[in-house]
Scaffold this motif. Structure first.
Motif, PDB file in Angstrom:
ATOM      1  N   PRO A 123      -1.960  -9.483   2.179  1.00 21.00           N
ATOM      2  CA  PRO A 123      -2.764  -8.263   2.273  1.00 21.00           C
ATOM      3  C   PRO A 123      -2.473  -7.287   1.137  1.00 21.00           C
ATOM      4  O   PRO A 123      -1.406  -7.324   0.529  1.00 21.00           O
ATOM      5  CB  PRO A 123      -2.345  -7.669   3.611  1.00 21.00           C
ATOM      6  N   ALA A 124      -3.438  -6.445   0.877  1.00 17.66           N
ATOM      7  CA  ALA A 124      -3.279  -5.363  -0.096  1.00 17.66           C
ATOM      8  C   ALA A 124      -3.478  -4.050   0.647  1.00 17.66           C
ATOM      9  O   ALA A 124      -4.280  -3.963   1.569  1.00 17.66           O
ATOM     10  CB  ALA A 124      -4.296  -5.495  -1.220  1.00 17.66           C
ATOM     11  N   LEU A 125      -2.741  -3.067   0.244  1.00 18.41           N
ATOM     12  CA  LEU A 125      -2.886  -1.715   0.766  1.00 18.41           C
ATOM     13  C   LEU A 125      -3.795  -0.969  -0.187  1.00 18.41           C
ATOM     14  O   LEU A 125      -3.566  -0.977  -1.399  1.00 18.41           O
ATOM     15  CB  LEU A 125      -1.511  -1.045   0.831  1.00 18.41           C
ATOM     16  N   VAL A 126      -4.847  -0.362   0.334  1.00 17.99           N
ATOM     17  CA  VAL A 126      -5.787   0.375  -0.514  1.00 17.99           C
ATOM     18  C   VAL A 126      -5.625   1.867  -0.223  1.00 17.99           C
ATOM     19  O   VAL A 126      -5.830   2.301   0.917  1.00 17.99           O
ATOM     20  CB  VAL A 126      -7.239  -0.081  -0.260  1.00 17.99           C
ATOM     21  N   VAL A 127      -5.212   2.622  -1.232  1.00 20.13           N
ATOM     22  CA  VAL A 127      -5.002   4.062  -1.079  1.00 20.13           C
ATOM     23  C   VAL A 127      -5.947   4.814  -2.007  1.00 20.13           C
ATOM     24  O   VAL A 127      -6.420   4.258  -3.005  1.00 20.13           O
ATOM     25  CB  VAL A 127      -3.536   4.461  -1.377  1.00 20.13           C
ATOM     26  N   THR A 133     -13.722  -1.506   2.165  1.00 19.04           N
ATOM     27  CA  THR A 133     -12.615  -2.105   1.434  1.00 19.04           C
ATOM     28  C   THR A 133     -13.173  -2.859   0.235  1.00 19.04           C
ATOM     29  O   THR A 133     -14.114  -3.631   0.380  1.00 19.04           O
ATOM     30  CB  THR A 133     -11.846  -3.085   2.349  1.00 19.04           C
ATOM     31  N   PRO A 182      -5.827  -0.360  -5.080  1.00 23.24           N
ATOM     32  CA  PRO A 182      -5.250  -1.424  -4.261  1.00 23.24           C
ATOM     33  C   PRO A 182      -3.838  -1.758  -4.761  1.00 23.24           C
ATOM     34  O   PRO A 182      -3.591  -1.824  -5.969  1.00 23.24           O
ATOM     35  CB  PRO A 182      -6.198  -2.606  -4.473  1.00 23.24           C
ATOM     36  N   ARG A 223      -0.358  -4.389  -3.949  1.00 14.52           N
ATOM     37  CA  ARG A 223       0.106  -5.578  -3.232  1.00 14.52           C
ATOM     38  C   ARG A 223       1.507  -5.963  -3.670  1.00 14.52           C
ATOM     39  O   ARG A 223       2.008  -5.513  -4.702  1.00 14.52           O
ATOM     40  CB  ARG A 223      -0.845  -6.748  -3.440  1.00 14.52           C
ATOM     41  N   ASP A 224       2.136  -6.824  -2.888  1.00  9.45           N
ATOM     42  CA  ASP A 224       3.451  -7.383  -3.189  1.00  9.45           C
ATOM     43  C   ASP A 224       3.241  -8.603  -4.076  1.00  9.45           C
ATOM     44  O   ASP A 224       2.530  -9.537  -3.695  1.00  9.45           O
ATOM     45  CB  ASP A 224       4.127  -7.785  -1.881  1.00  9.45           C
ATOM     46  N   TRP A 247      -2.317   7.915  -4.674  1.00 11.26           N
ATOM     47  CA  TRP A 247      -1.501   7.092  -5.574  1.00 11.26           C
ATOM     48  C   TRP A 247      -0.871   7.955  -6.668  1.00 11.26           C
ATOM     49  O   TRP A 247       0.315   7.823  -6.966  1.00 11.26           O
ATOM     50  CB  TRP A 247      -2.326   5.968  -6.180  1.00 11.26           C
TER      51      TRP A 247
END
Length: 65
Positions: free
Chosen positions: A47-51, A4, A37, A39-40, A56
């Protein structure tokens, strides 16, 4: 094994569809090769979502389609 990315110094940018009131927004950073990455914006310390970059790109294309 994929690691990450360290997001402390990331330069986040808000969606161009965000309004001036700050509403419900998505932010991304493009500082990391091969991953995006996400995030909201309302919870920048959350937290961040990493795709993967490919995932993406496909997601954004589907939204535009």
């Amino acid at each position: 094994m994929q690691h990450t990315p360290e997001l402390i110094s990331a330069r986040w940018r808000r969606s161009s569809y965000s309004n001036a009131n700050g509403g419900e927004c998505v932010e991304i950073t493009e500082d990391f090769p091969g991953v995006v990455p996400v995030r909201d914006s309302k919870t920048p310390n959350g937290p961040a979502l990493v795709v993967t970059a490919g995932s993406w790109t496909a997601f954004v294309a589907a939204l535009k389609g």
